[in-house]
Design a protein around this motif. Structure first.
Motif, short mmCIF file in Angstrom:
data_model
loop_
_atom_site.label_atom_id
_atom_site.label_comp_id
_atom_site.label_asym_id
_atom_site.label_seq_id
_atom_site.Cartn_x
_atom_site.Cartn_y
_atom_site.Cartn_z
N PRO A 154 -6.59 -3.77 11.04
CA PRO A 154 -7.69 -3.08 10.38
C PRO A 154 -7.79 -3.51 8.91
O PRO A 154 -6.81 -3.95 8.32
N ILE A 155 -8.96 -3.37 8.37
CA ILE A 155 -9.21 -3.76 6.98
C ILE A 155 -9.32 -2.51 6.14
O ILE A 155 -9.98 -1.54 6.52
N SER A 156 -8.68 -2.53 4.99
CA SER A 156 -8.71 -1.40 4.08
C SER A 156 -9.31 -1.86 2.75
O SER A 156 -8.74 -2.70 2.06
N TYR A 157 -10.47 -1.34 2.43
CA TYR A 157 -11.11 -1.66 1.16
C TYR A 157 -10.70 -0.61 0.12
O TYR A 157 -10.13 0.42 0.45
N CYS A 158 -11.01 -0.84 -1.12
CA CYS A 158 -10.76 0.10 -2.22
C CYS A 158 -9.28 0.31 -2.51
O CYS A 158 -8.86 1.41 -2.87
N ALA A 159 -8.48 -0.73 -2.36
CA ALA A 159 -7.03 -0.58 -2.57
C ALA A 159 -6.68 -0.45 -4.05
O ALA A 159 -5.66 0.13 -4.40
N ASN A 160 -7.51 -1.00 -4.94
CA ASN A 160 -7.26 -0.94 -6.38
C ASN A 160 -5.89 -1.49 -6.76
O ASN A 160 -5.25 -1.00 -7.68
N LEU B 132 -24.27 -1.04 -10.77
CA LEU B 132 -22.97 -1.69 -10.89
C LEU B 132 -21.93 -0.61 -11.12
O LEU B 132 -22.08 0.22 -12.02
N GLU B 133 -20.91 -0.59 -10.30
CA GLU B 133 -19.88 0.44 -10.40
C GLU B 133 -18.69 -0.10 -11.19
O GLU B 133 -18.06 -1.09 -10.81
N TYR B 134 -18.39 0.54 -12.30
CA TYR B 134 -17.32 0.10 -13.18
C TYR B 134 -15.99 0.74 -12.82
O TYR B 134 -15.93 1.92 -12.48
N VAL B 135 -14.93 -0.04 -12.92
CA VAL B 135 -13.58 0.51 -12.91
C VAL B 135 -13.37 1.17 -14.26
O VAL B 135 -12.86 2.28 -14.36
N HIS B 136 -13.81 0.48 -15.31
CA HIS B 136 -13.84 1.02 -16.67
C HIS B 136 -14.84 0.19 -17.47
O HIS B 136 -15.09 -0.97 -17.17
N PRO B 137 -15.41 0.77 -18.53
CA PRO B 137 -16.31 0.01 -19.38
C PRO B 137 -15.52 -1.01 -20.21
O PRO B 137 -14.29 -1.09 -20.11
N VAL B 138 -16.22 -1.76 -21.02
CA VAL B 138 -15.56 -2.74 -21.89
C VAL B 138 -14.49 -2.02 -22.71
O VAL B 138 -14.72 -0.95 -23.28
N MET B 139 -13.31 -2.62 -22.72
CA MET B 139 -12.19 -2.09 -23.51
C MET B 139 -11.53 -3.27 -24.22
O MET B 139 -11.78 -4.43 -23.87
N ARG C 145 -11.16 -8.49 -25.27
CA ARG C 145 -12.06 -7.52 -24.65
C ARG C 145 -12.18 -7.85 -23.16
O ARG C 145 -12.27 -9.02 -22.78
N VAL C 146 -12.16 -6.82 -22.34
CA VAL C 146 -12.27 -6.98 -20.89
C VAL C 146 -13.13 -5.88 -20.30
O VAL C 146 -13.28 -4.81 -20.90
N VAL C 147 -13.66 -6.15 -19.14
CA VAL C 147 -14.37 -5.16 -18.36
C VAL C 147 -13.97 -5.36 -16.90
O VAL C 147 -13.72 -6.49 -16.48
N ARG C 148 -13.85 -4.29 -16.18
CA ARG C 148 -13.54 -4.36 -14.75
C ARG C 148 -14.59 -3.56 -13.99
O ARG C 148 -14.95 -2.46 -14.39
N PHE C 149 -15.04 -4.16 -12.89
CA PHE C 149 -16.04 -3.50 -12.05
C PHE C 149 -15.79 -3.91 -10.61
O PHE C 149 -14.99 -4.80 -10.33
N TYR C 150 -16.48 -3.25 -9.71
CA TYR C 150 -16.31 -3.51 -8.28
C TYR C 150 -17.41 -4.42 -7.76
O TYR C 150 -18.56 -4.33 -8.19
N ASP C 151 -17.04 -5.27 -6.80
CA ASP C 151 -18.05 -6.01 -6.06
C ASP C 151 -18.56 -5.10 -4.94
O ASP C 151 -18.12 -3.95 -4.82
N PRO C 152 -19.48 -5.57 -4.10
CA PRO C 152 -20.04 -4.69 -3.06
C PRO C 152 -19.00 -4.11 -2.08
O PRO C 152 -19.25 -3.08 -1.47
N ASP C 153 -17.85 -4.77 -1.94
CA ASP C 153 -16.82 -4.28 -1.02
C ASP C 153 -15.66 -3.62 -1.74
O ASP C 153 -14.59 -3.42 -1.17
N HIS C 154 -15.85 -3.30 -2.99
CA HIS C 154 -14.85 -2.63 -3.83
C HIS C 154 -13.63 -3.48 -4.15
O HIS C 154 -12.54 -2.95 -4.37
N HIS C 155 -13.81 -4.80 -4.18
CA HIS C 155 -12.78 -5.65 -4.76
C HIS C 155 -12.98 -5.55 -6.28
O HIS C 155 -14.12 -5.54 -6.76
N ILE C 156 -11.90 -5.48 -7.02
CA ILE C 156 -12.02 -5.37 -8.48
C ILE C 156 -12.25 -6.75 -9.08
O ILE C 156 -11.51 -7.70 -8.79
N ILE C 157 -13.26 -6.84 -9.92
CA ILE C 157 -13.56 -8.05 -10.67
C ILE C 157 -13.22 -7.75 -12.12
O ILE C 157 -13.70 -6.76 -12.69
#
Length: 152
Positions: free
Chosen positions: A57-63, A87-94, A101-113
């Motif tokens: 089975p596949i588990s998305y949103c593992a973070n 666009l769903e952010y893990v966190h805004p620019v920090m 400076r970095v930003v993290r957000f999710y792709d459509p399958d909740h992989h963190i970019i």
């Protein structure tokens, strides 16, 4: 042995190809239907084919991992993100302790970019603010040798 490509399992490969093109500027260089290779070496594989290969089975949103990119013009990229609806952010620019400076957000399958400011740009920002190479190395917590390489 040589590592070739990170591979992400995706629910909708067309949606994912469009997301990576629109948000990160990656182009599809090989489209094999159930698999696609994008510029930069990122591979996508459909959920159905992955299940056939692994039987698991596949588990998305593992973070628990991310795909990391660096951007030369972080300000422009950050502005571009603001124009992408839903666009769903893990966190805004920090800003990390070393000044990147970095930003993290999710792709459509909740992989963190994760998109970080290019370290050369961080270094140049410090130097333009008047820090010496030695001070920039200390501020960034990197060897002076790295700062000198980024100055070229």
């Amino acid at each position: 042995m040589k590592m070739k490509n990170p591979l992400l399992v995706v629910k909708d490969i067309e949606c994912s190809k469009e997301f990576y093109r629109k948000v990160l500027g990656l182009r599809t260089i090989a489209d094999l239907g159930a698999n696609a290779v994008l510029t930069g070496g990122l591979s996508l594989q459909t959920e159905e084919s992955w299940k056939q290969f692994t039987g698991k089975p596949i588990s998305y949103c593992a973070n628990d991992a991310d795909i990391y990119f660096e951007e030369d013009d972080f300000d422009a990229f950050s502005e571009k993100l603001g124009t992408i609806p839903a666009l769903e952010y893990v966190h805004p620019v920090m800003t990390h302790a070393w000044g990147q400076r970095v930003v993290r957000f999710y792709d459509p399958d909740h992989h963190i970019i994760e998109v970080g400011e290019n370290m050369k740009a961080v270094c140049r920002r410090y130097l333009e603010a008047g820090l010496s190479p030695e001070e920039a190395a200390e501020r960034m917590d990197v060897p002076l040798k790295a700062v000198k390489a980024w100055m070229r």
